[in-house]
Scaffold this active site. Structure first.
Site, PDB file in Angstrom:
ATOM      1  N   ARG A   1      45.110  27.936  -2.034  1.00  0.00           N
ATOM      2  CA  ARG A   1      43.652  27.837  -1.992  1.00  0.00           C
ATOM      3  C   ARG A   1      43.166  26.418  -2.260  1.00  0.00           C
ATOM      4  O   ARG A   1      41.999  26.102  -2.043  1.00  0.00           O
ATOM      5  CB  ARG A   1      43.050  28.821  -3.020  1.00  0.00           C
ATOM      6  CG  ARG A   1      41.560  28.991  -2.941  1.00  0.00           C
ATOM      7  CD  ARG A   1      41.076  30.279  -3.594  1.00  0.00           C
ATOM      8  NE  ARG A   1      41.751  30.606  -4.830  1.00  0.00           N
ATOM      9  CZ  ARG A   1      41.436  30.108  -6.042  1.00  0.00           C
ATOM     10  NH1 ARG A   1      40.456  29.233  -6.151  1.00  0.00           N
ATOM     11  NH2 ARG A   1      42.108  30.489  -7.107  1.00  0.00           N
TER      12      ARG A   1
ATOM     13  N   TYR B   1      20.006  28.117  14.873  1.00  0.00           N
ATOM     14  CA  TYR B   1      20.987  29.183  15.076  1.00  0.00           C
ATOM     15  C   TYR B   1      20.656  30.385  14.204  1.00  0.00           C
ATOM     16  O   TYR B   1      20.375  30.232  13.018  1.00  0.00           O
ATOM     17  CB  TYR B   1      22.381  28.639  14.751  1.00  0.00           C
ATOM     18  CG  TYR B   1      23.456  29.675  14.643  1.00  0.00           C
ATOM     19  CD1 TYR B   1      23.691  30.588  15.671  1.00  0.00           C
ATOM     20  CD2 TYR B   1      24.269  29.737  13.522  1.00  0.00           C
ATOM     21  CE1 TYR B   1      24.677  31.538  15.574  1.00  0.00           C
ATOM     22  CE2 TYR B   1      25.279  30.677  13.416  1.00  0.00           C
ATOM     23  CZ  TYR B   1      25.474  31.571  14.448  1.00  0.00           C
ATOM     24  OH  TYR B   1      26.464  32.523  14.343  1.00  0.00           O
TER      25      TYR B   1
ATOM     26  N   ASP C   1      23.372  19.888  11.652  1.00  0.00           N
ATOM     27  CA  ASP C   1      24.356  20.696  12.367  1.00  0.00           C
ATOM     28  C   ASP C   1      24.631  19.989  13.693  1.00  0.00           C
ATOM     29  O   ASP C   1      23.778  19.961  14.577  1.00  0.00           O
ATOM     30  CB  ASP C   1      23.812  22.108  12.595  1.00  0.00           C
ATOM     31  CG  ASP C   1      24.838  23.034  13.235  1.00  0.00           C
ATOM     32  OD1 ASP C   1      25.698  22.542  13.997  1.00  0.00           O
ATOM     33  OD2 ASP C   1      24.767  24.254  13.001  1.00  0.00           O
TER      34      ASP C   1
ATOM     35  N   LYS D   1      33.520  26.220  17.953  1.00  0.00           N
ATOM     36  CA  LYS D   1      32.885  25.911  19.231  1.00  0.00           C
ATOM     37  C   LYS D   1      33.578  24.726  19.916  1.00  0.00           C
ATOM     38  O   LYS D   1      34.761  24.788  20.206  1.00  0.00           O
ATOM     39  CB  LYS D   1      31.396  25.666  19.016  1.00  0.00           C
ATOM     40  CG  LYS D   1      30.690  26.718  18.147  1.00  0.00           C
ATOM     41  CD  LYS D   1      30.740  28.115  18.727  1.00  0.00           C
ATOM     42  CE  LYS D   1      29.772  29.091  18.059  1.00  0.00           C
ATOM     43  NZ  LYS D   1      29.969  29.297  16.626  1.00  0.00           N
TER      44      LYS D   1
END
Length: 355
Positions: A47, A98, A169, A194
């Protein structure tokens, strides 16, 4: 590493984040599927870090000119960025952002953690005026799915004088088009699912900052909230990143030709395109029913959500309940891929005939 002044972005997508050059070393950082590491080093536990993540982070950090933290998804990256807002702080956001981001903000506001100021960025100075007293200004440029463009440098300068943190973004534009940190932003967010990864096969997100203290906060958020990417996903994202420049160039060329053809088509009422990038919107004549027929009758273009892959995809955005009501019912968001243009247009034209 910081963005090099001697290498172009097109070169950095290929060269950054590579292993040390030594005899018999691999050219690419391999997948490291480990939950635990031998004590005494910097990793120790799965982690806390992974060499495969680090390769992607180094490459994206070089492209954006800062230090990157990779997460398990774009929404995990957005959540990490939003964690920088103090309790009770106000967040300014474009009303056409978004819908996942809007949903995240709405939920945080419902719980009383923050307040949200949604603005129409087509109105002059809307973001700047709303930034007064705000803790964060969240920018998309272009916005998703309305494709509105924001002057990042102007908003960032104004927000800084008001003490607000600026998050951009950069998923649609990518660092090939703009590097928001260089324009004055504090934080850059990507859904790496994306365009960065680009093959519709890996969920990932990334946040990039120039400030070491903020980097420490974001890296700690990943550790403590468990928003860690898988090593396979990190490997796929890095491999996809290597072809970003050529994929983007081809898809953008297709998009520009499609925009011209759509604008000339008698069955299309409106076309949206900011002048760059791989995302196009259009509204077929006949409203939502016609848009549904167009989006579901194609043979080459895939009717699905998400975007940025090598394949062309589209959908009627208002089929999602969370999409703002100010988005037209008939608006189709199309992610243009790298197919041969003639084949792509033939499929689009045949689908429009169904409307």
């Amino acid at each position: 590493m910081a963005r090099s002044r001697t290498l172009s972005a097109e070169t950095l997508v290929v060269a950054a984040g590579r292993p040390e050059r030594r005899p018999d070393a691999p050219l690419s950082v391999p997948i490291t599927p480990a939950s635990t590491f031998v004590a005494g080093g910097e990793l120790e536990y799965g982690r806390f870090g992974n060499p495969t993540w680090a390769a992607f982070e180094d490459a994206v950090g070089a492209l954006e000119g800062g230090r990157a933290v990779m997460y398990s998804s774009g929404m995990a990256a957005a959540s990490a960025a939003l964690s920088l807002v103090p309790d009770g702080g106000a967040v300014v956001v474009a009303r056409h952002s978004y819908n996942g981001t809007l949903g995240l903000l709405t939920e945080a506001e419902r719980r009383g953690r923050i307040s949200v100021r949604a603005v129409d960025v087509t109105q002059p100075d809307a973001l700047v005026d709303a930034a007064e007293g705000a803790a964060m200004v969240w920018i998309e440029s272009p916005t998703n799915p309305a494709l509105e463009v924001v002057d990042i440098a102007e908003v960032a300068a104004a927000a800084r004088t008001r003490g607000a943190l600026v998050v951009v973004d950069n998923t649609f534009a990518t660092p090939l088009v703009q590097q928001p940190l260089a324009l004055g932003a504090d934080v850059v967010v990507h859904s790496a699912t994306k365009l960065l990864a680009g093959h519709s096969d890996a969920l990932a997100g990334v946040v990039v900052v120039a400030d070491d203290a903020t980097y420490g906060v974001l890296e700690s958020y990943r550790r403590m909230h468990g928003a860690v990417p898988g090593s396979l996903e990190a490997y796929l994202a890095t491999r996809g990143l290597r072809t970003l420049a050529v994929r983007f160039e081809r898809a953008q060329a297709n998009a520009r030709r499609l925009v011209d053809a759509l604008r000339a088509h008698p069955a299309v009422d409106q076309v949206g395109y900011p002048g760059f990038g791989t995302i196009v919107t259009f509204e077929p004549s006949g409203g939502a029913a016609a848009a549904h027929r167009v989006a579901t009758s194609s043979r080459l273009v895939v009717c699905t959500t998400s975007l940025g892959g090598v394949e062309s995809t589209w959908e009627r955005r208002r089929r999602w309940a969370g999409e703002p009501e100010s988005i037209p019912e008939a608006l189709i968001r199309m992610s243009v891929g790298i197919e041969g243009y003639d084949d792509l247009w033939a499929d689009v034209e045949a689908s429009l005939a169904q409307a």
